[in-house]
Structures are given as C-alpha cells and as structure tokens.
Write a protein that holds these residues in place. Sequence first.
Motif, mmCIF file in Angstrom:
data_model
loop_
_atom_site.group_PDB
_atom_site.id
_atom_site.type_symbol
_atom_site.label_atom_id
_atom_site.label_comp_id
_atom_site.label_asym_id
_atom_site.label_seq_id
_atom_site.Cartn_x
_atom_site.Cartn_y
_atom_site.Cartn_z
ATOM 1 N N GLN A 196 -8.536 2.215 -0.383
ATOM 2 C CA GLN A 196 -8.130 2.693 -1.705
ATOM 3 C C GLN A 196 -6.649 3.072 -1.705
ATOM 4 O O GLN A 196 -5.931 2.802 -2.674
ATOM 5 C CB GLN A 196 -8.970 3.907 -2.122
ATOM 6 C CG GLN A 196 -10.445 3.614 -2.355
ATOM 7 C CD GLN A 196 -10.707 2.816 -3.621
ATOM 8 O OE1 GLN A 196 -9.798 2.535 -4.408
ATOM 9 N NE2 GLN A 196 -11.964 2.418 -3.823
ATOM 10 N N LYS B 115 -4.586 -0.010 -1.823
ATOM 11 C CA LYS B 115 -4.553 -0.544 -3.189
ATOM 12 C C LYS B 115 -3.542 0.226 -4.036
ATOM 13 O O LYS B 115 -2.788 -0.370 -4.830
ATOM 14 C CB LYS B 115 -5.943 -0.473 -3.807
ATOM 15 C CG LYS B 115 -5.984 -1.020 -5.226
ATOM 16 C CD LYS B 115 -7.380 -0.887 -5.831
ATOM 17 C CE LYS B 115 -7.370 -1.349 -7.293
ATOM 18 N NZ LYS B 115 -8.715 -1.191 -7.916
ATOM 19 N N GLU B 116 -3.516 1.551 -3.863
ATOM 20 C CA GLU B 116 -2.530 2.362 -4.593
ATOM 21 C C GLU B 116 -1.112 1.945 -4.229
ATOM 22 O O GLU B 116 -0.227 1.865 -5.109
ATOM 23 C CB GLU B 116 -2.736 3.840 -4.270
ATOM 24 C CG GLU B 116 -4.016 4.439 -4.823
ATOM 25 C CD GLU B 116 -4.229 5.872 -4.365
ATOM 26 O OE1 GLU B 116 -3.313 6.408 -3.694
ATOM 27 O OE2 GLU B 116 -5.301 6.439 -4.646
ATOM 28 N N ALA C 30 -0.249 -1.006 -3.204
ATOM 29 C CA ALA C 30 -0.024 -2.329 -3.789
ATOM 30 C C ALA C 30 0.334 -2.214 -5.259
ATOM 31 O O ALA C 30 1.240 -2.909 -5.751
ATOM 32 C CB ALA C 30 -1.275 -3.188 -3.606
ATOM 33 N N SER D 147 -2.380 -9.634 -3.761
ATOM 34 C CA SER D 147 -2.948 -8.769 -2.718
ATOM 35 C C SER D 147 -3.868 -7.708 -3.323
ATOM 36 O O SER D 147 -4.857 -7.303 -2.690
ATOM 37 C CB SER D 147 -1.833 -8.074 -1.920
ATOM 38 O OG SER D 147 -1.133 -9.015 -1.123
ATOM 39 N N ILE D 148 -3.571 -7.250 -4.543
ATOM 40 C CA ILE D 148 -4.410 -6.235 -5.181
ATOM 41 C C ILE D 148 -5.834 -6.760 -5.345
ATOM 42 O O ILE D 148 -6.818 -6.080 -5.047
ATOM 43 C CB ILE D 148 -3.820 -5.815 -6.546
ATOM 44 C CG1 ILE D 148 -2.477 -5.111 -6.344
ATOM 45 C CG2 ILE D 148 -4.798 -4.905 -7.293
ATOM 46 C CD1 ILE D 148 -1.756 -4.763 -7.638
ATOM 47 N N LEU E 293 -7.551 -6.963 -1.936
ATOM 48 C CA LEU E 293 -7.939 -5.621 -1.476
ATOM 49 C C LEU E 293 -9.183 -5.143 -2.210
ATOM 50 O O LEU E 293 -10.071 -4.514 -1.613
ATOM 51 C CB LEU E 293 -6.779 -4.640 -1.681
ATOM 52 C CG LEU E 293 -5.551 -4.846 -0.779
ATOM 53 C CD1 LEU E 293 -4.394 -3.971 -1.244
ATOM 54 C CD2 LEU E 293 -5.896 -4.532 0.676
ATOM 55 N N ASP E 294 -9.254 -5.428 -3.515
ATOM 56 C CA ASP E 294 -10.443 -5.054 -4.302
ATOM 57 C C ASP E 294 -11.705 -5.708 -3.739
ATOM 58 O O ASP E 294 -12.771 -5.070 -3.661
ATOM 59 C CB ASP E 294 -10.257 -5.472 -5.767
ATOM 60 C CG ASP E 294 -9.564 -4.395 -6.587
ATOM 61 O OD1 ASP E 294 -9.703 -3.215 -6.223
ATOM 62 O OD2 ASP E 294 -8.906 -4.735 -7.583
#
Length: 293
Positions: free
Chosen positions: A88, A91-92, A94, A208-209, A212-213
Amino acid sequence: MRVTQSMLSNNLLRNLTHNSTQMNKYMDQLYTGKKISKPSDDPMVAMKGVSYRSELARIEQFERNTSETNSRLENTDAAIDQANHAMQRLKELAVKASNGPNSSDEYQSIIEEAKQLQEHLVDIANTSVNGKYIFNGTNSDIAPVTIDENGEVAANFTDDDVLIEVSSGVTVKTNMNGSTVFGEDGELFNTVGKFIENLEMEENIEESIGELDTSIEGILDSRAEIGARMNRVELVENRLADQKIVTTKTLSDNEDVDFAEAITNLITQESLHRAALSAGSRIIQPSLVDFLR
C-alpha cells in the motif's frame, strides 16, 4: 451339627475381619476420593476409567495441535498484513510520483524508500518462526527469496502443504504458499523492481500503479483465506473444549466417590463392628481365669 466354642470364635474372627476390610475400603475412598484403589476392586470401573483417560489424552493432544496451528496461522496472517502495508505504501509512492511535478530530491527520496520497502518485502517473504520459513512449504529450512547487491530478487517457493490434524479425521493447512502471496516465481518482486526502474527513468509510473494493485489483490485474497482457516480452527477448539468437559465429567462419575455415601457406609460399618464385638464378648464362654478373678 454341634456348634463348638472354636467354631463360634472362628466365625466371630472371620466376620470381624470382613467388617474391618469394609471399613478400610470406605476409609480409602474418603482418603483418595476414588471409588477403587486397584482394578480388582471393580474391574468394570477400572476398564471404563482407562477408556475415558485415553479419550482425554486424545483430546488434549488435539488441543496442542490446534494451539500449534493457531500459532502458525497467526504468524502467517501478521506477515501477510505487513506485506499489505508495504505494498500500500509503494502504491502511495507511485501515486505521488505520477501526480504533479516532483523535484529531483523528491524523486530520489521516493526511489530510496521504494528500495527499502523492496528489501522489507524480501524479509517478510523470508519470515522465520522457530527456525522455520513459513512461506516455503515443507522446505522450511531454506529461505525462499534472495536479493543480490544489485537489488535483483530471486524467488523459489516450495508450495507443499503443511497439514496438522486438529480433530479425528480433520486436518488444517497451516501454511500459505509463497507463490499465492507473492505471485508465481515471485511476480510481486518483479512488479516492485519494475516500479523502481520506472521511477529511476521517470516514466510509465501509472502503469506500475495498476500492477501494484494486482499484487495487492493477491495479498488480500491470501489473508482472507488465512482468516477462514483461523475461524475453522476456532470452531474445532470450541468443540474440543465441550468434548473435554463431557469426558471429564463422565470420568468423574465413573471413578470419584460420593462422599456422603462413603461416610454413611463407614459409620454403618463402625456400628456393625461395635455390635459384633459386643455380641462376641457374650457368645464366647468365660474361661477359668474369669472365675478366678
């Protein structure tokens, strides 16, 4: 048949001995709290006692198994939770990198934090409990993930199930396959490595987001599965606790003495003993010594 004095004496002694044996039996019951002191006292009670004790031992072994299972599942759940937090945060980072202008220092800070999180994820994948790597199946003495000096991550997970019997005929998988949490061949680490490369090149951050999800969804699915297993083990624990209570009560009913009954029996035997002694003193004929007094 002529009843002789010796016959009267022998009968009296035999009856007094039997009475004393009965009193000793009830005194033993009061002292030990048990109906029998040796199997010959009541073979049926002794046989049932062995059966009930065997059942209790079996239940207690299953309780130890469920405790071990819970320990493994809880450690696995905690590790997966840490992995989720790390992903997480990635992701932040990114999102932060993809939104708005960032100075070179800010980008460098994001890159450094992402690398640290990558190493943290490797540490999580290599979580060891009591010297056993929890994400490497039955090959638990070998770390499944390595990272070289260049930051290249190599994952080799063994996906064998580690099963523990928690009740008769009921086994629970106590491990989570590393490939389920971190992807086949460590796909999650490839995703994180690619994200770091994109950060260094300052391109394809939004791509990439999404990747990552996808990895985060796999982690969440794994945690849900662990939670379901933990719930099942809790149900088994509750059932074992109920079985232990019932078996313990049955064993107590079979072996433990009724103190009120034992005391009453002892008092009755004492009264009979005194009465027998009193009657015997009258039945046995006086000797010449008695006349000479």
